[in-house]
Write a protein that holds these residues in place. Structure first.
Motif, PDB file in Angstrom:
ATOM      1  N   CYS A   1      49.612  29.825  45.362  1.00  0.00           N
ATOM      2  CA  CYS A   1      50.190  31.117  45.015  1.00  0.00           C
ATOM      3  C   CYS A   1      51.398  31.383  45.917  1.00  0.00           C
ATOM      4  O   CYS A   1      51.316  31.247  47.138  1.00  0.00           O
ATOM      5  CB  CYS A   1      49.140  32.212  45.175  1.00  0.00           C
TER       6      CYS A   1
ATOM      7  N   CYS B   1      45.134  37.404  44.446  1.00  0.00           N
ATOM      8  CA  CYS B   1      45.971  38.607  44.452  1.00  0.00           C
ATOM      9  C   CYS B   1      46.458  39.011  43.065  1.00  0.00           C
ATOM     10  O   CYS B   1      47.035  40.080  42.909  1.00  0.00           O
ATOM     11  CB  CYS B   1      47.142  38.435  45.409  1.00  0.00           C
TER      12      CYS B   1
ATOM     13  N   ASN C   1      52.658  34.196  46.519  1.00  0.00           N
ATOM     14  CA  ASN C   1      52.505  35.500  47.175  1.00  0.00           C
ATOM     15  C   ASN C   1      51.554  35.428  48.371  1.00  0.00           C
ATOM     16  O   ASN C   1      51.915  35.799  49.487  1.00  0.00           O
ATOM     17  CB  ASN C   1      52.017  36.531  46.160  1.00  0.00           C
TER      18      ASN C   1
HETATM   19 ZN   LIG Z   1      47.868  35.101  45.387  1.00  0.00          ZN
END
Ligand SMILES: [Zn+2]
Length: 98
Positions: free
Chosen positions: A77, A93, A79
């Protein structure tokens, strides 16, 4: 071979001529030479087969990667850094994985 502009008859004659030449060459060869030539031809064919097999394997792998999205989807990911699952969103998330 490029047979553009040749008639069927001309192509046939050409093939017959090549076969005659090959036959003449084979007749001039000793049995040892003939066996060596055959072994060489078989070796070349095996190498071609192996190269072709590898090409097919590579193509199959690429096709599988593309269809599963592995070629474009990140492994983590962007993020939160969690390992990206098989879905289109991060399991931790919820950020879209693109
Ligand atoms: Zn994430």
């Amino acid at each position: 071979m490029d047979y553009m502009g040749m008639t069927q008859e001309e192509v046939q004659k050409d093939i017959e001529r090549m076969q005659r030449e090959l036959q003449e060459r084979l007749e001039k060869m000793t049995p040892e030479e003939r066996a060596a030539a055959e072994a060489k031809a078989q070796q070349a064919m095996r190498e071609d087969d192996a190269a072709l097999q590898k090409l097919i394997e590579d193509a199959t792998k690429v096709a599988a990667d593309v269809s599963s999205g592995a070629a474009t989807k990140p492994k983590f990911c962007g993020n939160c850094g969690a390992p990206a699952g098989t879905g289109n969103f991060c399991e931790f998330c919820g950020r879209p994985l693109s």
